[in-house]
Design a protein around this motif. Structure first.
Motif, PDB file in Angstrom:
ATOM      1  N   GLU A  71      45.418 -41.587  -4.982  1.00 27.84           N
ATOM      2  CA  GLU A  71      45.487 -42.656  -4.409  1.00 27.84           C
ATOM      3  C   GLU A  71      44.117 -43.927  -4.301  1.00 27.84           C
ATOM      4  OE1 GLU A  71      48.722 -44.036  -4.342  1.00 27.84           O
ATOM      5  OE2 GLU A  71      49.402 -41.924  -4.971  1.00 27.84           O
ATOM      6  N   SER A  72      42.917 -43.331  -4.095  1.00 30.34           N
ATOM      7  CA  SER A  72      41.462 -43.749  -4.195  1.00 30.34           C
ATOM      8  C   SER A  72      40.297 -42.685  -4.786  1.00 30.34           C
ATOM      9  CB  SER A  72      41.733 -43.541  -2.868  1.00 30.34           C
ATOM     10  OG  SER A  72      41.316 -42.317  -2.037  1.00 30.34           O
ATOM     11  N   TYR A  73      39.217 -44.147  -4.677  1.00 32.90           N
ATOM     12  CA  TYR A  73      37.837 -42.995  -5.788  1.00 32.90           C
ATOM     13  C   TYR A  73      37.500 -41.123  -4.521  1.00 32.90           C
ATOM     14  CZ  TYR A  73      36.947 -46.962  -8.377  1.00 32.90           C
ATOM     15  OH  TYR A  73      37.365 -47.746  -9.258  1.00 32.90           O
ATOM     16  N   ASP A  74      38.165 -41.612  -3.664  1.00 30.18           N
ATOM     17  CA  ASP A  74      37.387 -40.421  -2.585  1.00 30.18           C
ATOM     18  C   ASP A  74      38.785 -39.319  -2.442  1.00 30.18           C
ATOM     19  OD1 ASP A  74      35.850 -41.255  -1.947  1.00 30.18           O
ATOM     20  OD2 ASP A  74      36.804 -42.615   0.022  1.00 30.18           O
ATOM     21  N   SER A  75      39.830 -39.300  -3.138  1.00 30.38           N
ATOM     22  CA  SER A  75      40.950 -38.779  -3.174  1.00 30.38           C
ATOM     23  C   SER A  75      40.991 -37.852  -4.375  1.00 30.38           C
ATOM     24  CB  SER A  75      42.139 -38.651  -3.153  1.00 30.38           C
ATOM     25  OG  SER A  75      42.530 -40.041  -3.868  1.00 30.38           O
ATOM     26  N   TYR A  76      40.654 -38.756  -5.450  1.00 30.12           N
ATOM     27  CA  TYR A  76      40.268 -38.579  -7.187  1.00 30.12           C
ATOM     28  C   TYR A  76      38.792 -37.242  -7.081  1.00 30.12           C
ATOM     29  CZ  TYR A  76      38.664 -39.412 -11.241  1.00 30.12           C
ATOM     30  OH  TYR A  76      38.395 -39.360 -13.205  1.00 30.12           O
ATOM     31  N   TYR A  77      37.763 -37.280  -6.102  1.00 22.57           N
ATOM     32  CA  TYR A  77      37.467 -36.842  -6.455  1.00 22.57           C
ATOM     33  C   TYR A  77      37.180 -35.550  -5.564  1.00 22.57           C
ATOM     34  CZ  TYR A  77      32.413 -34.661  -5.005  1.00 22.57           C
ATOM     35  OH  TYR A  77      31.632 -33.692  -4.707  1.00 22.57           O
ATOM     36  N   GLN A  78      37.746 -35.594  -4.314  1.00 18.16           N
ATOM     37  CA  GLN A  78      38.682 -34.605  -3.942  1.00 18.16           C
ATOM     38  C   GLN A  78      39.115 -33.256  -5.238  1.00 18.16           C
ATOM     39  OE1 GLN A  78      40.117 -35.792  -0.187  1.00 18.16           O
ATOM     40  NE2 GLN A  78      37.858 -36.818   0.090  1.00 18.16           N
ATOM     41  N   LEU A  79      40.492 -33.940  -5.741  1.00 16.89           N
ATOM     42  CA  LEU A  79      41.401 -33.353  -5.996  1.00 16.89           C
ATOM     43  C   LEU A  79      40.868 -32.276  -7.381  1.00 16.89           C
ATOM     44  CD1 LEU A  79      43.727 -35.296  -6.851  1.00 16.89           C
ATOM     45  CD2 LEU A  79      43.702 -33.513  -5.219  1.00 16.89           C
ATOM     46  N   LEU A  80      38.934 -33.374  -8.164  1.00 17.34           N
ATOM     47  CA  LEU A  80      38.616 -32.756  -9.009  1.00 17.34           C
ATOM     48  C   LEU A  80      37.719 -31.642  -8.638  1.00 17.34           C
ATOM     49  CD1 LEU A  80      37.815 -35.877 -11.292  1.00 17.34           C
ATOM     50  CD2 LEU A  80      39.174 -33.720 -11.730  1.00 17.34           C
ATOM     51  N   ASP A  81      37.410 -31.704  -7.298  1.00 12.53           N
ATOM     52  CA  ASP A  81      36.016 -30.423  -6.966  1.00 12.53           C
ATOM     53  C   ASP A  81      37.163 -29.805  -6.466  1.00 12.53           C
ATOM     54  OD1 ASP A  81      34.021 -30.129  -5.574  1.00 12.53           O
ATOM     55  OD2 ASP A  81      34.873 -29.987  -3.514  1.00 12.53           O
ATOM     56  N   GLU A  82      38.081 -29.441  -6.140  1.00 11.29           N
ATOM     57  CA  GLU A  82      39.397 -28.925  -6.044  1.00 11.29           C
ATOM     58  C   GLU A  82      39.513 -27.713  -6.483  1.00 11.29           C
ATOM     59  OE1 GLU A  82      42.807 -29.740  -3.355  1.00 11.29           O
ATOM     60  OE2 GLU A  82      41.360 -30.446  -1.603  1.00 11.29           O
ATOM     61  N   PHE A  83      40.110 -28.236  -7.584  1.00 10.60           N
ATOM     62  CA  PHE A  83      40.357 -27.624  -8.623  1.00 10.60           C
ATOM     63  C   PHE A  83      39.489 -26.957 -10.108  1.00 10.60           C
ATOM     64  CE2 PHE A  83      44.027 -30.848  -8.903  1.00 10.60           C
ATOM     65  CZ  PHE A  83      45.031 -29.286  -8.362  1.00 10.60           C
ATOM     66  N   ILE A  84      37.892 -27.298  -9.542  1.00  4.76           N
ATOM     67  CA  ILE A  84      36.784 -26.840 -10.277  1.00  4.76           C
ATOM     68  C   ILE A  84      36.365 -25.316  -9.496  1.00  4.76           C
ATOM     69  CG2 ILE A  84      34.371 -26.919 -10.860  1.00  4.76           C
ATOM     70  CD1 ILE A  84      35.232 -30.319 -11.332  1.00  4.76           C
ATOM     71  N   ASN A  85      36.726 -25.561  -7.576  1.00  3.95           N
ATOM     72  CA  ASN A  85      36.232 -24.843  -6.878  1.00  3.95           C
ATOM     73  C   ASN A  85      36.922 -23.569  -7.032  1.00  3.95           C
ATOM     74  OD1 ASN A  85      33.473 -25.282  -5.338  1.00  3.95           O
ATOM     75  ND2 ASN A  85      35.117 -26.895  -5.093  1.00  3.95           N
ATOM     76  N   ASP A  86      38.580 -23.804  -7.721  1.00  8.80           N
ATOM     77  CA  ASP A  86      39.134 -22.998  -7.055  1.00  8.80           C
ATOM     78  C   ASP A  86      39.611 -22.860  -8.384  1.00  8.80           C
ATOM     79  OD1 ASP A  86      41.624 -21.317  -6.716  1.00  8.80           O
ATOM     80  OD2 ASP A  86      42.087 -22.465  -4.711  1.00  8.80           O
ATOM     81  N   LYS A  87      39.214 -21.469  -8.984  1.00  6.63           N
ATOM     82  CA  LYS A  87      39.801 -20.968 -10.813  1.00  6.63           C
ATOM     83  C   LYS A  87      41.350 -21.001 -10.421  1.00  6.63           C
ATOM     84  CE  LYS A  87      39.189 -18.142 -14.081  1.00  6.63           C
ATOM     85  NZ  LYS A  87      37.912 -17.182 -14.990  1.00  6.63           N
ATOM     86  N   GLU A  88      42.032 -20.066  -9.490  1.00  9.91           N
ATOM     87  CA  GLU A  88      43.295 -19.884  -8.868  1.00  9.91           C
ATOM     88  C   GLU A  88      43.919 -20.858  -9.030  1.00  9.91           C
ATOM     89  OE1 GLU A  88      46.250 -17.547  -5.987  1.00  9.91           O
ATOM     90  OE2 GLU A  88      44.736 -16.378  -6.167  1.00  9.91           O
ATOM     91  N   LYS A  89      43.800 -21.829  -7.800  1.00 12.89           N
ATOM     92  CA  LYS A  89      45.016 -23.217  -8.418  1.00 12.89           C
ATOM     93  C   LYS A  89      44.857 -23.917  -9.456  1.00 12.89           C
ATOM     94  CE  LYS A  89      44.831 -27.214  -5.295  1.00 12.89           C
ATOM     95  NZ  LYS A  89      44.432 -28.110  -3.910  1.00 12.89           N
ATOM     96  N   LEU A  90      43.573 -23.749  -9.934  1.00 19.68           N
ATOM     97  CA  LEU A  90      43.481 -24.672 -11.369  1.00 19.68           C
ATOM     98  C   LEU A  90      44.674 -23.488 -12.519  1.00 19.68           C
ATOM     99  CD1 LEU A  90      42.157 -26.760 -13.141  1.00 19.68           C
ATOM    100  CD2 LEU A  90      40.368 -25.230 -13.952  1.00 19.68           C
ATOM    101  N   GLU A  91      44.564 -22.487 -12.022  1.00 17.73           N
ATOM    102  CA  GLU A  91      45.347 -21.945 -13.664  1.00 17.73           C
ATOM    103  C   GLU A  91      46.773 -21.932 -13.307  1.00 17.73           C
ATOM    104  OE1 GLU A  91      43.853 -18.222 -13.325  1.00 17.73           O
ATOM    105  OE2 GLU A  91      42.220 -17.956 -15.123  1.00 17.73           O
TER     106      GLU A  91
END
Length: 794
Positions: free
Chosen positions: A725-745
């Protein structure tokens, strides 16, 4: 009233700040130093107040008191001195009215003509002034009045004055014919065409000055251009402009619009180099920085843009906008072309200036359809470069003004036919390997021919060997009409002849579109669909198509059309598309096996400094990440690499993907781990391309329709956790998926499963829903019901 020195020239009466044309002659009256008495000053003030408060009424009593019983040269003396005094004391309407009375009372005196000609150039006339002129014309039928003052007459929209002259007088003068044409265009374009054809015969049979001939040809050429008769424009204007002896006799300010009309026609027919040669008559760099040159530079920039010479085009648009900050079209073009080059210098100021300019009406000009053209030229950029409902409201205002410029239509309303099949006509310039063709190919193949007759009017370049064009042509069959050389009127005539029930504009205000093609309402129902992601703001367009996510209570106000709200994602899918064999990553990317590929394949102009800064922060934080971008120009790459280097990112971590055919492109998307969406202009077709491969997309959902498309696709496969919903949440979502391989899969598996589960790419399902919507609005019309929002449920 006053006394002035003998034989004082008119420009001396006006003083050094009010110089009149050099052609004015000396007054044949005795003049001495002007001394205005209090009574005369008071009367002039009374006249001014009366004109301001009641501009339609001539304050006859006050004028009679001012002039008294004077006659002849004494009366002329009083009028001219009164004009001068009024001008010097900022009583502009009085000055204009007195100069009009001078002219119509003493038409044999050339100083009166010069005085009125000067004053009306700097002051907009009130109805009272036009009343004086109309009365004079009614008595004298003097054609010289209209010929001499044709420019202010056109600007004021008073071309109807030509009706006061005998028709035989009008038909013998090219200038008067152009005024007659301006009047006819409001009633019937066909009538205007006939008048111009007859006038051209008269012009060729007589001898006129090059200036007069050029003015008539400009009017004729501009008329043909508005009808889409580009070949006829070239036949008409090119011989004249190529005649150096004639063109050299024409003032520079008259040459520019002539060349602009010719170059526009050449450019529309694909002769961009010819258009360039037509326009480049002087070195642009030597032109003074003023508004009069802005339009000229804009036309040259347009040609460079058509030649894909973006760097030059961008700077010319920017230069023209600096010359005229009120020209919204030029500003949006500068922003759009600079964005293609990732040139973000002065971007915030440029965006603010564009926002400010579009909030006001387009500048009036001699062209009858200037507002309509300006709107068509900038609406797409304004819509895609901003997520702003306020800006959309300004576009609706400009659309209403543009529509008011279009000539009145006298076509009878269509009558419902007794037929079992509904006739649907799609109109587009993009029937080749283009995003629109990618989307509609399956739809064209899937329409139920037992219930619908499908037509397609293709008015773009005919790329006969293009695979998508062949596929769509085969699907539509004999009702595929190649109409690129047809005028708008001819296309509409064909729509009427075929008794089409619903026309569907797939272009709107997008490149090479014909947004005013349907203004004569050739079909009972007309729809804005797919190509232009916003309202056209035109009353002849009945419906806009969206879905339950792209259309909200908040953005409903951005549409003048009634809304067709589909219960599924509004874009038509193509389930029959095939993929090339997917090779391993090394065939596309020279990277480590454990690298995380962040793919960003939206058009490069959609990339903004805010989004790119987020991507660079992610690259900086996550060393295994690679950014895979759409290819762009050398200068664009250079700018992006420079920003990356400044952020401490090695250039080899940013890779540009070359252009590939649709099937190969979608095949390589399999090597992307996360698709990075842009904002405010989000992915549309590119987003569904990624989902077709089951690639998770992280996007931002904005307010406007155009900024919610990718999020809508995710919403309709129940993957809303990918929507920020915002630039900040956009960054946070991407950061989480990159950090967490299992979550990305996990999210990758969910996307793949839900694409199938929710039938995102089921063409047959989509087509049946779409046909149900078309049938619903058609039945409403057949029952005599007014068009209204149509909300379809599954």
């Amino acid at each position: 009233m006053s006394s002035i020195s003998p034989h004082l020239a008119l420009n001396q009466i006006m003083g050094p700040s009010h110089i009149v044309p050099a052609s004015s002659r000396r007054l044949n009256i005795r003049l001495s130093l002007i001394i205005m008495d209090k009574r005369s000053k008071r009367l002039i003030s009374e006249i001014e107040k009366a004109l301001v408060s009641r501009p339609t009424k001539i304050p006859i009593k006050s004028i009679e008191k001012l002039l008294g019983k004077t006659q002849g040269s004494d009366r002329l003396h009083e009028l001219l001195v009164g004009t001068k005094f009024a001008l010097e004391n900022n009583q502009a309407q009085t000055a204009l009215l007195l100069s009009a009375i001078s002219l119509t009372t003493f038409p044999e005196n050339r100083d009166c003509w010069a005085t009125f000609g000067y004053v009306i150039q700097i002051i907009a006339a009130t109805p009272a002034v036009w009343s004086v002129l109309e009365k004079y014309l009614g008595k004298t039928q003097d054609p010289n009045l209209l010929i001499e003052f044709r420019h202010p007459i056109r600007l004021a929209g008073k071309q109807d004055l030509v009706k006061l002259l005998p028709i035989e007088t009008v038909e013998l003068n090219p200038i008067l014919i152009t005024l007659q044409v301006n009047v006819a265009q409001r009633e019937s374009m066909e009538l205007a065409t006939k008048i111009l054809e007859k006038g051209k015969i008269m012009l060729d049979s007589n001898s006129f000055s090059a200036t007069t001939e050029g003015e008539f040809l400009y009017c004729y050429g501009e008329h043909l251009l508005s009808l889409g008769r580009h070949t006829d424009v070239i036949r008409l204007l090119k011989p004249f402009i190529s005649d150096q002896k004639k063109i050299d006799q024409i003032p520079e300010d008259q040459q520019k619009p002539l060349r602009a009309v010719l170059s526009s026609a050449q450019s529309r027919l694909g002769d961009h180099l010819g258009a360039l040669a037509t326009s480049l008559t002087h070195s642009v760099s030597k032109l003074p920085m003023d508004e009069s040159n802005a339009a000229f530079i804009y036309n040259i920039a347009l040609i460079f843009s058509n030649l894909q010479l973006r760097e030059t085009a961008a700077e010319l648009y920017y230069l023209a906008f600096q010359m005229d900050k009120n020209d919204a079209t030029t500003g949006f073009h500068a922003l759009y072309q600079r964005s293609h080059l990732c040139n973000w210098e002065d971007r915030d100021n440029l965006k603010n200036a564009c926002n400010s300019a579009i909030a006001h009406s387009f500048k009036q000009g001699t062209s009858r359809l200037r507002g309509a053209r300006m709107l068509a030229s900038c609406a797409f950029s304004a819509t895609t470069m901003f997520d702003s409902l306020k800006l959309q409201s300004h576009l609706l205002e400009r659309s209403a003004e543009a529509h008011s410029e279009l000539p009145a239509q006298n076509q009878p309303p269509p009558i419902p036919r007794k037929t079992e099949k509904i006739k649907i006509a799609y109109l587009s310039a993009d029937i080749y390997s283009h995003a629109t063709a990618f989307l509609i190919a399956g739809l064209m193949e899937s329409h139920d021919r037992e219930k619908f007759d499908i037509y397609l009017f293709s008015y773009g370049i005919n790329q006969a060997d293009d695979s998508f064009r062949k596929r769509i042509r085969n699907a539509v069959g004999e009702n595929f009409l190649e109409v690129s050389q047809w005028s708008d009127e001819q296309i509409c005539a064909s729509i009427r002849d075929e008794k089409i029930d619903i026309t569907i504009d797939l272009k709107g205000f997008t490149q090479n579109g014909r947004p005013f093609l349907l203004y004569s309402r050739p079909a009972p129902l007309q729809i804005n669909y797919l190509g232009y992601p916003a309202s056209m703001g035109m009353p002849y367009i009945d419906y806009f198509v969206g879905d339950t996510y792209t259309l909200t209570n908040n953005n409903r106000k951005q549409f003048s059309e009634r809304l067709i709200t589909l219960p599924i994602f509004y874009q038509p899918p193509d389930s029959s598309r095939t993929l090339t064999e997917s090779f391993d990553r090394s065939s596309h990317l020279d990277i480590a096996e454990d690298a995380i590929v962040l793919g960003a394949f939206n058009s490069i102009y959609k990339l903004t400094p805010k989004i790119y800064d987020i991507w660079l922060k992610l690259l900086s934080k996550h060393p295994k990440c690679i950014l895979w971008l759409t290819d762009t120009s050398i200068s664009g790459k250079s700018r992006l690499f420079k920003l990356a280097t400044m952020a401490g990112i090695e250039p080899n971590r940013i890779i540009f993907a070359p252009f590939l055919d649709q099937e190969e492109h979608i095949g390589r998307l399999a090597h992307v781990d996360i698709f990075l969406d842009t904002y405010p202009c989000v992915g549309h077709t590119t987003a569904t391309d990624a989902l077709f491969q089951g690639i998770p997309i992280v996007t931002i959902a904005g307010e406007t329709f155009a900024s919610r498309v990718a999020a809508s696709a995710l919403h309709h496969i129940a993957c809303s956790e990918l929507i920020a919903e915002s630039y900040d949440s956009y960054y946070q979502l991407l950061d989480e998926f990159i950090n967490d391989k299992e979550k990305l899969e996990m999210i990758s598996r969910k996307v793949k499963e839900n694409v199938k589960k929710y039938q995102l790419f089921d063409t047959q399902r989509y087509t049946r829903v779409w046909e149900e919507a078309l049938t619903g609005i058609f039945n409403q019309w057949k029952e005599g019901l007014s068009a209204s929002d149509f909300f379809l449920k599954i």
